[in-house]
Motif scaffolding. Structure first.
Motif, PDB file in Angstrom:
ATOM      1  N   LEU A  79     -63.678  17.921 -57.039  1.00  0.00           N
ATOM      2  CA  LEU A  79     -64.064  18.930 -56.049  1.00  0.00           C
ATOM      3  C   LEU A  79     -63.663  20.367 -56.362  1.00  0.00           C
ATOM      4  N   PRO A  80     -62.420  20.660 -56.766  1.00  0.00           N
ATOM      5  CA  PRO A  80     -62.071  22.079 -56.978  1.00  0.00           C
ATOM      6  C   PRO A  80     -62.981  22.785 -57.970  1.00  0.00           C
ATOM      7  N   ALA A  81     -63.199  22.151 -59.122  1.00  0.00           N
ATOM      8  CA  ALA A  81     -64.052  22.783 -60.136  1.00  0.00           C
ATOM      9  C   ALA A  81     -65.519  22.783 -59.704  1.00  0.00           C
ATOM     10  N   LEU A  82     -65.960  21.706 -59.036  1.00  0.00           N
ATOM     11  CA  LEU A  82     -67.347  21.647 -58.582  1.00  0.00           C
ATOM     12  C   LEU A  82     -67.639  22.747 -57.570  1.00  0.00           C
ATOM     13  N   LEU A  83     -66.761  22.924 -56.606  1.00  0.00           N
ATOM     14  CA  LEU A  83     -66.968  23.957 -55.585  1.00  0.00           C
ATOM     15  C   LEU A  83     -66.914  25.351 -56.189  1.00  0.00           C
ATOM     16  N   ALA A 109     -77.565  23.310 -53.441  1.00  0.00           N
ATOM     17  CA  ALA A 109     -76.108  23.401 -53.300  1.00  0.00           C
ATOM     18  C   ALA A 109     -75.604  22.451 -52.224  1.00  0.00           C
ATOM     19  N   LEU A 110     -76.296  22.391 -51.104  1.00  0.00           N
ATOM     20  CA  LEU A 110     -75.898  21.464 -50.044  1.00  0.00           C
ATOM     21  C   LEU A 110     -75.954  20.017 -50.525  1.00  0.00           C
ATOM     22  N   ALA A 111     -76.986  19.698 -51.300  1.00  0.00           N
ATOM     23  CA  ALA A 111     -77.094  18.339 -51.830  1.00  0.00           C
ATOM     24  C   ALA A 111     -75.949  18.042 -52.796  1.00  0.00           C
ATOM     25  N   ALA A 112     -75.576  19.033 -53.607  1.00  0.00           N
ATOM     26  CA  ALA A 112     -74.476  18.830 -54.552  1.00  0.00           C
ATOM     27  C   ALA A 112     -73.154  18.646 -53.816  1.00  0.00           C
ATOM     28  N   ILE A 113     -72.950  19.413 -52.751  1.00  0.00           N
ATOM     29  CA  ILE A 113     -71.717  19.289 -51.962  1.00  0.00           C
ATOM     30  C   ILE A 113     -71.614  17.894 -51.349  1.00  0.00           C
ATOM     31  N   GLY A 114     -72.732  17.356 -50.927  1.00  0.00           N
ATOM     32  CA  GLY A 114     -72.742  16.023 -50.331  1.00  0.00           C
ATOM     33  C   GLY A 114     -72.943  14.901 -51.330  1.00  0.00           C
ATOM     34  N   PHE A 115     -72.937  15.225 -52.646  1.00  0.00           N
ATOM     35  CA  PHE A 115     -73.143  14.247 -53.708  1.00  0.00           C
ATOM     36  C   PHE A 115     -74.460  13.487 -53.522  1.00  0.00           C
ATOM     37  N   LEU A 116     -75.489  14.253 -53.133  1.00  0.00           N
ATOM     38  CA  LEU A 116     -76.829  13.688 -52.945  1.00  0.00           C
ATOM     39  C   LEU A 116     -77.860  14.415 -53.792  1.00  0.00           C
ATOM     40  N   SER A 117     -77.404  15.052 -54.880  1.00  0.00           N
ATOM     41  CA  SER A 117     -78.325  15.826 -55.708  1.00  0.00           C
ATOM     42  C   SER A 117     -79.431  14.966 -56.288  1.00  0.00           C
ATOM     43  N   ASN A 118     -79.103  13.729 -56.650  1.00  0.00           N
ATOM     44  CA  ASN A 118     -80.137  12.870 -57.225  1.00  0.00           C
ATOM     45  C   ASN A 118     -81.258  12.610 -56.228  1.00  0.00           C
ATOM     46  N   VAL A 119     -80.907  12.434 -54.960  1.00  0.00           N
ATOM     47  CA  VAL A 119     -81.928  12.196 -53.931  1.00  0.00           C
ATOM     48  C   VAL A 119     -82.761  13.453 -53.724  1.00  0.00           C
ATOM     49  N   TRP A 120     -82.088  14.611 -53.628  1.00  0.00           N
ATOM     50  CA  TRP A 120     -82.824  15.856 -53.397  1.00  0.00           C
ATOM     51  C   TRP A 120     -83.740  16.168 -54.574  1.00  0.00           C
ATOM     52  N   LEU A 121     -83.229  16.023 -55.795  1.00  0.00           N
ATOM     53  CA  LEU A 121     -84.038  16.335 -56.969  1.00  0.00           C
ATOM     54  C   LEU A 121     -85.203  15.369 -57.119  1.00  0.00           C
ATOM     55  N   PHE A 122     -85.002  14.121 -56.723  1.00  0.00           N
ATOM     56  CA  PHE A 122     -86.089  13.146 -56.764  1.00  0.00           C
ATOM     57  C   PHE A 122     -87.261  13.607 -55.898  1.00  0.00           C
ATOM     58  N   ARG A 347     -52.471  17.726 -48.201  1.00  0.00           N
ATOM     59  CA  ARG A 347     -52.923  19.081 -48.524  1.00  0.00           C
ATOM     60  C   ARG A 347     -54.213  19.051 -49.339  1.00  0.00           C
ATOM     61  N   ILE A 348     -54.302  18.138 -50.315  1.00  0.00           N
ATOM     62  CA  ILE A 348     -55.503  18.104 -51.149  1.00  0.00           C
ATOM     63  C   ILE A 348     -56.723  17.692 -50.331  1.00  0.00           C
ATOM     64  N   LEU A 349     -56.537  16.741 -49.396  1.00  0.00           N
ATOM     65  CA  LEU A 349     -57.669  16.332 -48.563  1.00  0.00           C
ATOM     66  C   LEU A 349     -58.063  17.438 -47.593  1.00  0.00           C
ATOM     67  N   MET A 356     -65.305  22.204 -48.945  1.00  0.00           N
ATOM     68  CA  MET A 356     -66.670  21.713 -48.769  1.00  0.00           C
ATOM     69  C   MET A 356     -67.327  22.362 -47.554  1.00  0.00           C
ATOM     70  N   GLY A 357     -66.544  22.548 -46.485  1.00  0.00           N
ATOM     71  CA  GLY A 357     -67.092  23.189 -45.291  1.00  0.00           C
ATOM     72  C   GLY A 357     -67.479  24.635 -45.538  1.00  0.00           C
ATOM     73  N   ILE A 358     -66.622  25.379 -46.244  1.00  0.00           N
ATOM     74  CA  ILE A 358     -66.921  26.787 -46.549  1.00  0.00           C
ATOM     75  C   ILE A 358     -68.146  26.886 -47.457  1.00  0.00           C
ATOM     76  N   ALA A 359     -68.195  26.030 -48.475  1.00  0.00           N
ATOM     77  CA  ALA A 359     -69.339  26.055 -49.388  1.00  0.00           C
ATOM     78  C   ALA A 359     -70.635  25.705 -48.660  1.00  0.00           C
ATOM     79  N   ALA A 360     -70.565  24.704 -47.782  1.00  0.00           N
ATOM     80  CA  ALA A 360     -71.752  24.327 -47.017  1.00  0.00           C
ATOM     81  C   ALA A 360     -72.186  25.452 -46.086  1.00  0.00           C
ATOM     82  N   ALA A 361     -71.225  26.134 -45.460  1.00  0.00           N
ATOM     83  CA  ALA A 361     -71.559  27.254 -44.572  1.00  0.00           C
ATOM     84  C   ALA A 361     -72.210  28.385 -45.348  1.00  0.00           C
ATOM     85  N   ALA A 362     -71.691  28.657 -46.571  1.00  0.00           N
ATOM     86  CA  ALA A 362     -72.284  29.710 -47.403  1.00  0.00           C
ATOM     87  C   ALA A 362     -73.709  29.343 -47.806  1.00  0.00           C
TER      88      ALA A 362
END
Length: 622
Positions: A79-83, A109-122, A347-349, A356-362
């Motif tokens: 998550l840290p590097a992905l975000l 970006a929203l799909a990537a945050i939710g780990f659903l990029s494969n579904v969105w790209l499909f 703390r990590i969670l 993830m919330g900030i990235a999704a809001a952006a």
């Protein structure tokens, strides 16, 4: 409390990661000899199955497995590097992308945050198709898979538990079922075989079987040496010989998957194992995930601006930049978050959920902005709008999915539905806009036209590409329809004749035979000649550089097209009318890309509606 026995470190697996990521980088950099570099992703899947299942298995055996701990580890690692990468993509796209391209950045970006990029790209595109060049998060599809969990019925007896696992017919057949599903779907050009988990999970399962000890070890050193050598050869051949036309995944994926599994299983103590354990491969393997994560968006953003061709020097620069950023990401982002002393579980969670919330809001904020048109001059926006100057029937009238019926698209909105079409246009995706403009012409005199188009499928009898076996069936059905329809008096033929796969397949000879069959059926044939492609997507080029953007001379294109155009005299003798787009899309010996302030292409090689009108303006409907 039970203690989990840690796995002994295997540097050869980090070396295998390097063998996975480097072909992907070199493939995306268009480096010759790496046309099949995409198989590196499949190697990664095998490694992931092995590593994840191994960790879970050891924890279960020690009575220490926890779902919360599992996701804590994934959060620390990913998550840290992905975000951070997603933030970079959203900011850069907001500065660089034209409105129509920016609109896709936020949902991806929203799909990537939710780990659903494969579904969105499909739902959006195939891996090898056009929109990939403006999808900087395309590569995140590979994180859309899941982990294969293993639970031993009796952890005290590993051998008996593994034997029971394999004896379970339902479980043992899962991998075979998934491979068969992938093989069955490999002919479907909708992207499901490439992106969706059911056709890929068998690759992770291969690694999982190794992790639970389900595969017998090779007791003889010479046998392990041979297996590992063959595995390295298999990866090298797949990387060099596979390409965009290879039917993949499916049967072709067996080679990299078996090779990766063989190296994981047999490499320790072999020559291959020592090679993979060298400092260079291990160093690359240690940053492989970051390297994979960063290389694609850098490549997309570099190539987005016209004139930034992917030369050898540019490719080397992008790879070097990817390595530097990957190292920095690992040193300053990933490593600190992996430290349980600096970031305990709570703390990590908490940071992960907040990030993830900030990235999704952006991303949502950017999505609401739409294309954010205020960033550009109105003239640039007018040119950029050419990207959507397409046939309103484009989405409905290309038979790209395996279940599509060839008789699904009759145009003719200006005539009664009961009136049969008097003409038919038959071809690949490059005649879709031509079909719409032709229908306008026919409609003006109370007639209609039928459209029969299939992506990457030229209108000839006899062309049967392995990547799309539906093409031959489609063309046979269209020819049968034409022969059985006396109302159809004119047949228009067109395709992307200039592309190499058509030339290599000797499509000109097949077209000659198709024309003969149509003439024998009493049909008037009208042929659209080759259309010149451009070096950059035309609306984008014009938006950035204006109407005076320099274009290439047409002389070289005419020379390269002679393999096809040399048949013109013979076809004209048979009564074929030939419409030559290059004649109507040229001025002073150079290619035309704009007329009347409108782009003549909607990308780099498909005509826009304006382009179709340009070549049909002086051509009366037959």
């Amino acid at each position: 409390m039970s203690t989990v026995v840690p796995e002994s470190y295997r540097p050869d697996i980090d070396g295998l990661r390097a063998l996975a990521v480097l072909p992907v980088l070199l493939y995306h950099a268009d480096v010759p000899g790496f046309s099949g570099g995409f198989i590196g992703v499949d190697i990664f899947f095998v490694i992931s199955g092995y590593r994840i299942t191994g960790i879970i298995t050891r924890e279960i055996d020690a009575g220490a497995f926890s779902i919360l701990s599992f996701y804590e580890r994934r959060a620390r690692r990913i998550l840290p590097a992905l975000l951070t990468m997603i933030a970079f993509v959203l900011i850069t796209a907001s500065v660089l992308f034209l409105p129509s391209d920016l609109e896709g950045a936020a949902p991806s970006a929203l799909a990537a945050i939710g780990f659903l990029s494969n579904v969105w790209l499909f739902t959006q595109t195939g891996y090898f198709q056009g929109p990939a060049e403006v999808t900087p998060l395309l590569h995140t599809w590979s994180w859309g898979g899941g982990a294969i969990l293993y639970r031993a019925a009796d952890p005290a007896d590993r051998h008996r538990a593994n034997a029971a696992w394999l004896a379970d017919e339902d479980r043992a057949g899962v991998g075979i079922d998934q491979l068969c599903l992938g093989s069955g779907k490999q002919a479907d050009t909708d992207g499901s075989a490439f992106y969706m988990l059911p056709t890929r999970a068998w690759e992770m399962l291969a690694g999982s079987l190794l992790a639970i000890g389900a595969v017998p070890t090779l007791s003889r050193r010479w046998a392990a040496e041979i297996v590992c050598a063959l595995a390295l050869i298999g990866i090298a051949l797949g990387t060099a010989l596979y390409d965009k036309q290879t039917v993949f995944p499916g049967v072709a994926a067996i080679v990299p998957v078996l090779a990766a599994a063989s190296l994981i299983h047999c490499a320790p103590g072999t020559v291959a194992g020592r090679l993979l354990s060298m400092k260079g491969p291990v160093a690359i393997g240690l940053i492989s995930y970051s390297l994979y994560r960063w290389h694609w968006p850098l490549s997309v953003f570099w190539r987005y601006s016209p004139g930034h061709d992917l030369t050898l020097a540019a490719s080397a620069g992008l790879i070097g930049a990817s390595v530097a950023i990957a190292w920095a990401s690992g040193r300053f982002i990933e490593q600190p978050f992996r430290s349980k002393r600096r970031f305990d579980r709570r703390r990590i969670l908490r940071w992960s959920a907040g990030g993830m919330g900030i990235a999704a809001a952006a991303a949502l904020t950017l999505w609401v902005q739409g294309g954010w048109t205020s960033r550009f001059h109105p003239a640039a926006l007018a040119f950029a709008s050419g990207a959507v100057d397409v046939s309103p029937a484009r989405a409905d009238c290309i038979a790209d999915r395996i279940a599509d019926h060839p008789r699904s698209c009759n145009l003719g909105g200006a005539v009664p539905p009961s009136a049969p079409p008097s003409a038919i246009i038959w071809g690949d995706s490059h005649v879709v806009e031509i079909a719409w403009v032709l229908d306008e012409q026919y409609g003006a005199r109370g007639q209609s036209i039928a459209q029969r188009t299939h992506g990457s499928c030229p209108p000839v009898i006899g062309y049967d590409p392995a990547r799309d076996p539906r093409c031959a069936l489609f063309n046979a059905a269209v020819m049968e329809e034409i022969a059985a329809s006396p109302a159809i008096t004119t047949v228009y033929l067109g395709g992307y004749w200039r592309q190499g796969i058509y030339r290599d397949a000797r499509i000109d000879g097949m077209l000659d035979q198709t024309i003969a069959k149509l003439a024998a059926a009493g049909k008037q044939v009208v042929l659209f000649g080759p259309i010149r492609s451009q070096d950059n997507p035309v609306p984008r080029l014009l938006a950035f550089e204006g109407a005076n953007a320099r274009t290439a001379p047409t002389a070289a294109f005419r020379t390269n097209a002679q393999w096809f155009t040399r048949h013109y005299p013979a076809w004209r003798v048979r009564g074929v009318t030939i419409i030559e787009p290059v004649e109507r899309l040229s001025r002073d010996g150079r290619s035309m890309i704009v007329a009347g302030g409108r782009p003549l292409y909607y990308d780099s090689h498909h005509l826009s509606l304006a382009g179709a009108r340009q070549i049909l303006a002086a051509v009366p409907a037959q």
